[in-house]
Design an enzyme around this catalytic site. Structure first.
Site: not given
Length: 348
Positions: A131, A244
């Site tokens: 990710c 993120h």
């Protein structure tokens, strides 16, 4: 899309990424005639509702992939190692989220905006990147194309949803306990995550780097085709629920300038340029949760390196960092007629 309608499966359908896969396949009108959901034995028999349809969860085990054309694996490396080859043997294409096979030389590791050509040559399994790697490369790749990447130093600010639903619940419970003046309990992380940052994602190796940091280095090299790229990463868990963020300082082979850098980001299909600091405009994880593109901003000439540029990127770890990237890979293959039993039987 240039493909027959497909029977699609999701392994790990009850997890955070699995749920996003169910959502995205429906919202993006993926060409499927049927959808089968697989999970652990304890979840078998439960139902999932989506768009007026009810799906019964089946146990993920050998032998269940007969008749499945495409299976998204979102259940962790141990499940991939146990079941992926069985799925391929049944004539099913596997798009895998886990890290189990990413660095295998015969497994393409694909971000469709960067190396889509890799989708045309595979042995039945296509890997999805980590990710944090996927989000970072939405800013880094167009800059590499403009200036030629040499090395990077990165620090991540990773949300708790990257750990899973239990971590999200732990953060929420700790915040509520703090407000009520109660003791804050911790189970998922070694330290309290509420109002804190933890510079520890995955396990440490003998060099002092974590598995997450090593993944960012190795995967970036493979995806961008830069085997000698020098990478130093520090990965940090922060008290953010979703999306993120990554701070990147990069050195390039050629001289950089901000006008060309901003133009490269703005033209890249995976990024949205948000870079107007005079008006306090820059990406944040709240702004880029549940967004297809990743936000890139805070572009500035790096003062530590020659030909250096620093920037900030925020992106949804459950979407571009996982489920969305997998679906985008499948969509591209569908458009090019690369899905379905006949296409897989004739693959190179």
């Amino acid at each position: 899309m240039n493909t027959p309608s497909l029977t699609v499966g999701i392994v790990g359908a009850t997890g955070a990424v699995g749920q996003e896969l169910v959502r995205l396949l429906h919202e993006r009108n993926f060409p499927m005639t049927s959808l089968r959901l697989f999970a652990s034995a304890r979840s078998a028999g439960k139902t999932v509702e989506r768009n007026g349809k009810s799906y019964t969860i089946e146990e993920a085990k050998p032998g269940v992939f007969a008749g499945v054309d495409l299976a998204f694996f979102a259940a962790g490396g141990s499940v991939t190692r146990a079941l992926a080859k069985d799925a391929v043997a049944a004539g099913c294409l596997v798009i895998d989220k886990s890290s189990a096979l990413r660095m295998e030389p015969n497994v393409p590791l694909v971000i469709p905006e960067i190396n889509p050509e890799k989708l045309r040559r595979h042995e039945g399994i296509i890997a999805n990147p980590n990710c944090s790697t996927a989000v970072m490369l939405m800013g880094l790749w167009p800059l590499h194309q403009a200036f030629g990447l040499k090395r990077i130093i990165v620090s991540t600010y990773q949300s708790v949803s990257g750990t899973g639903a239990e971590a999200v619940r732990e953060l929420e419970a700790q915040v509520q306990a703090h407000v009520k003046g109660l003791p804050l309990e911790k189970k998922v992380y070694p330290y309290q995550i509420a109002f804190n940052c933890i510079p520890h994602i995955d396990s440490f190796d003998a060099t002092g780097y974590t598995g997450e940091e090593t993944k960012m280095a190795q995967e970036s090299r493979k995806i961008m085709g830069l085997p000698n790229l020098r990478v130093s990463a520090t990965t940090v868990r922060v008290p953010v629920v979703r999306a993120h963020s990554i701070s990147v300082s990069a050195e390039f082979e050629r001289p950089v300038n901000l006008e060309k850098a901003r133009a490269a980001i703005a033209a890249f299909p995976g990024a949205e340029l948000v870079d107007d600091v005079a008006n306090k405009k820059y990406p944040t994880p709240l702004d880029f949760a549940e967004k297809v593109k990743c936000g890139v901003g805070r572009l500035r000439i790096d003062t530590a390196w020659d030909n250096g540029l620093s920037f900030w990127v925020s992106g949804d770890n459950l979407w571009k960092g996982a489920a969305l990237n997998a679906v985008q890979n499948a969509e591209l293959m569908a458009r090019e007629g690369l899905l379905g039993k006949a296409a897989l039987a004739g693959r190179a």
